[in-house]
Scaffold this motif. Sequence first.
Motif, PDB file in Angstrom:
ATOM      1  N   TYR A 138       0.767  -1.155   0.046  1.00 44.37           N
ATOM      2  CA  TYR A 138       0.095  -0.009   0.005  1.00 44.37           C
ATOM      3  C   TYR A 138       0.883   1.251  -0.005  1.00 44.37           C
ATOM      4  O   TYR A 138       0.392   2.184  -0.489  1.00 44.37           O
ATOM      5  N   GLU A 139       1.850   1.318   0.585  1.00 46.35           N
ATOM      6  CA  GLU A 139       2.996   2.399   0.989  1.00 46.35           C
ATOM      7  C   GLU A 139       3.633   2.540  -0.537  1.00 46.35           C
ATOM      8  O   GLU A 139       3.744   3.829  -0.756  1.00 46.35           O
ATOM      9  N   ARG A 142       0.945   4.168  -2.626  1.00 52.03           N
ATOM     10  CA  ARG A 142       0.495   5.636  -2.253  1.00 52.03           C
ATOM     11  C   ARG A 142       1.400   6.597  -2.643  1.00 52.03           C
ATOM     12  O   ARG A 142       1.327   7.727  -3.239  1.00 52.03           O
ATOM     13  N   LEU A 145       1.042   7.240  -6.373  1.00 56.05           N
ATOM     14  CA  LEU A 145       0.042   7.922  -6.601  1.00 56.05           C
ATOM     15  C   LEU A 145       0.322   9.487  -6.735  1.00 56.05           C
ATOM     16  O   LEU A 145       0.149  10.453  -7.276  1.00 56.05           O
ATOM     17  N   ARG A 171      -4.833  10.896   3.070  1.00 57.73           N
ATOM     18  CA  ARG A 171      -4.053   9.730   2.609  1.00 57.73           C
ATOM     19  C   ARG A 171      -3.086  10.038   1.160  1.00 57.73           C
ATOM     20  O   ARG A 171      -2.201   9.059   0.929  1.00 57.73           O
TER      21      ARG A 171
ATOM     22  N   ASP B  32      -3.833   7.041   8.439  1.00 60.43           N
ATOM     23  CA  ASP B  32      -4.641   7.715   7.477  1.00 60.43           C
ATOM     24  C   ASP B  32      -5.946   8.132   8.081  1.00 60.43           C
ATOM     25  O   ASP B  32      -6.409   9.017   7.853  1.00 60.43           O
ATOM     26  N   LEU B  54      -6.540   3.648  11.272  1.00 57.76           N
ATOM     27  CA  LEU B  54      -6.595   3.018   9.885  1.00 57.76           C
ATOM     28  C   LEU B  54      -5.111   3.325   9.310  1.00 57.76           C
ATOM     29  O   LEU B  54      -4.786   4.454   9.181  1.00 57.76           O
ATOM     30  N   ARG B  55      -4.498   2.254   8.521  1.00 61.03           N
ATOM     31  CA  ARG B  55      -3.402   2.464   7.999  1.00 61.03           C
ATOM     32  C   ARG B  55      -3.376   1.604   6.592  1.00 61.03           C
ATOM     33  O   ARG B  55      -3.609   0.156   6.722  1.00 61.03           O
ATOM     34  N   GLY B  56      -3.371   2.205   5.518  1.00 63.31           N
ATOM     35  CA  GLY B  56      -3.553   1.303   4.299  1.00 63.31           C
ATOM     36  C   GLY B  56      -4.942   0.668   4.281  1.00 63.31           C
ATOM     37  O   GLY B  56      -6.140   1.308   4.459  1.00 63.31           O
ATOM     38  N   ASN B  57      -4.975  -0.576   4.007  1.00 62.44           N
ATOM     39  CA  ASN B  57      -6.177  -1.318   3.842  1.00 62.44           C
ATOM     40  C   ASN B  57      -6.668  -2.054   5.189  1.00 62.44           C
ATOM     41  O   ASN B  57      -7.363  -3.163   5.103  1.00 62.44           O
ATOM     42  N   MET B  58      -5.953  -1.671   6.089  1.00 60.98           N
ATOM     43  CA  MET B  58      -5.912  -2.365   7.399  1.00 60.98           C
ATOM     44  C   MET B  58      -6.482  -1.382   8.498  1.00 60.98           C
ATOM     45  O   MET B  58      -5.859  -0.217   8.654  1.00 60.98           O
ATOM     46  N   LYS B 119     -15.952   7.970   5.437  1.00 62.89           N
ATOM     47  CA  LYS B 119     -15.279   8.473   4.090  1.00 62.89           C
ATOM     48  C   LYS B 119     -14.020   7.698   4.107  1.00 62.89           C
ATOM     49  O   LYS B 119     -13.741   7.191   2.911  1.00 62.89           O
ATOM     50  N   ALA B 120     -13.033   7.579   5.095  1.00 59.40           N
ATOM     51  CA  ALA B 120     -12.045   7.341   5.205  1.00 59.40           C
ATOM     52  C   ALA B 120     -11.827   5.344   4.845  1.00 59.40           C
ATOM     53  O   ALA B 120     -11.091   4.948   4.103  1.00 59.40           O
ATOM     54  N   LEU B 121     -13.035   4.905   5.453  1.00 59.72           N
ATOM     55  CA  LEU B 121     -12.847   3.503   5.154  1.00 59.72           C
ATOM     56  C   LEU B 121     -13.455   3.073   3.999  1.00 59.72           C
ATOM     57  O   LEU B 121     -12.844   1.971   3.410  1.00 59.72           O
ATOM     58  N   ARG B 123     -12.770   4.047   1.133  1.00 55.75           N
ATOM     59  CA  ARG B 123     -11.756   4.144   0.062  1.00 55.75           C
ATOM     60  C   ARG B 123     -10.561   3.638   0.391  1.00 55.75           C
ATOM     61  O   ARG B 123      -9.375   3.914  -0.138  1.00 55.75           O
ATOM     62  N   ALA B 124     -10.546   2.715   1.296  1.00 51.43           N
ATOM     63  CA  ALA B 124      -9.296   2.306   2.021  1.00 51.43           C
ATOM     64  C   ALA B 124      -8.787   1.029   1.491  1.00 51.43           C
ATOM     65  O   ALA B 124      -7.620   0.833   1.707  1.00 51.43           O
ATOM     66  N   SER B 125      -9.408   0.367   0.186  1.00 49.89           N
ATOM     67  CA  SER B 125      -8.783  -0.905  -0.225  1.00 49.89           C
ATOM     68  C   SER B 125      -7.672  -0.641  -1.045  1.00 49.89           C
ATOM     69  O   SER B 125      -7.668   0.301  -1.800  1.00 49.89           O
ATOM     70  N   TYR B 128      -8.785  -0.160  -4.815  1.00 48.67           N
ATOM     71  CA  TYR B 128      -9.344   1.116  -5.152  1.00 48.67           C
ATOM     72  C   TYR B 128      -7.853   1.995  -5.341  1.00 48.67           C
ATOM     73  O   TYR B 128      -8.025   2.731  -6.622  1.00 48.67           O
ATOM     74  N   LEU B 129      -6.993   1.725  -4.502  1.00 49.93           N
ATOM     75  CA  LEU B 129      -5.848   2.966  -4.735  1.00 49.93           C
ATOM     76  C   LEU B 129      -4.983   2.390  -5.993  1.00 49.93           C
ATOM     77  O   LEU B 129      -4.623   3.323  -6.887  1.00 49.93           O
TER      78      LEU B 129
END
Lengths: 194, 227
Positions: A138-139, A142, A145, A171, B32, B54-58, B119-121, B123-125, B128-129
């Motif tokens: 993920y990092e 990010r 992006l 983020r 995040d 929340l950090r990344g998708n976790m 909102k944060a959760l 788009r956390a996947s 999606y990123l």
Amino acid sequence: MRYNEKELRALSQQPAEMAAELSMRGPKKGSVAKRRLVKLVVNFLFYFRTDEAEPLGALLLERCRVSQEEPGGFSISEWLPPSPPSRPGCFLPGHKNLFDGPRAAQGFIEDPERKYYFECCTQEQCQEWMEALRRASYEYMRCSLIFYRNEIQKMTGKDPLEQFGISEEARFQLSSLPRDRRAACVGTQLDELD
Amino acid sequence: MTRCSGVGTGPGTMKLNERSLAFYATCDAPVDHAGFLHKKGGRHTASHRRWFVLRGNMLFYFEGPGSREPLGVIVLEGCTVELVEAAEEFAFAVRFTGAHARCYALAAESQAALEGWVKALSRASFHYLRLVVRELEQQLAAMRGTGGDGEVTVPPRRPKENGCCSAVWSAEPPAAGPRCPPLPPRRRRASTPDRPPDSAPFAQLHEWYGQEVRALRGQWLGGQTQP
């Protein structure tokens, strides 16, 4: 630590970015290499017995180090944070110190007891896996992006995230990156990240 | 390897490198999203007030902001986030699909906190990123006049013909943002009997790739001596 195992198992059944049967060896001393079906899905590396549908386990691929291991394999290891007080280049007896990369400069060391080894069929396959794993966090995404956003903004003067309505999200700001990554993300080539 | 106790039952708990997870949860990079939420243990149990990060998708949860180790983590890939009618104010749920799917009942402590978390959760996947990154990469390539086909974080691969056990493919989830076009799946590998329809709905693509994995597994098994 509790975790939603059912969902992680479901994730392991999804289409993978990469999948192959590789020889895998765990970090425990004296552990033997075994054939495993290894599957990369988002930022997890799942591994299965070759004749089973349910995964044996999963490795989270955030903040890990992927290294070449001669002759034809690679390893995935965890970074250990520096124990306070930390000085760049401090030496801990019995541990391998790595004087490369921004994390090493901050006193991070590789933990030899948390290293997983994989053997590939060919050097090409090994390179493919290392590339894919390096980017499977993920990092890293990010960073990518933020890098592309910055490049497009430089070229057009417009923020490309506005069309998605996400330009204000914390983020996706430069400040969401750890300090050691910020300059790399907006200053130079993306490939120079780690 | 460290065993991490999962919530599920069944034969053999899946191993997870718990220390990596804990380290990712507590490392000093910016998070995040963070704050107190009330989490319901089960249908008829009381809520616990926990510190969520929340950090990344976790989504990690701790006893409190000063805790050194998380109590647990919710991997958010594939979830939906929705507001719910509940006795508690500012309630929402993180829901997963599938049979006997888990649903996490949570509650924020204010309207603003509720909106921030939802909102944060949502788009956390990672999926999606990755969609957004691919879209930006395509835009940049188009601007530079390279006319790239949207090759993104995965470098171009030639099909593998050496019969060695490697398959590479990718699949796209449905578009997540207001403008993201669905991208066709890209695949490079040897010996496929047929190709998936490029414009098939995601569920079909998913099933096709699932069949492919089973076919591959059959091939690999064929090459092994049976115990």
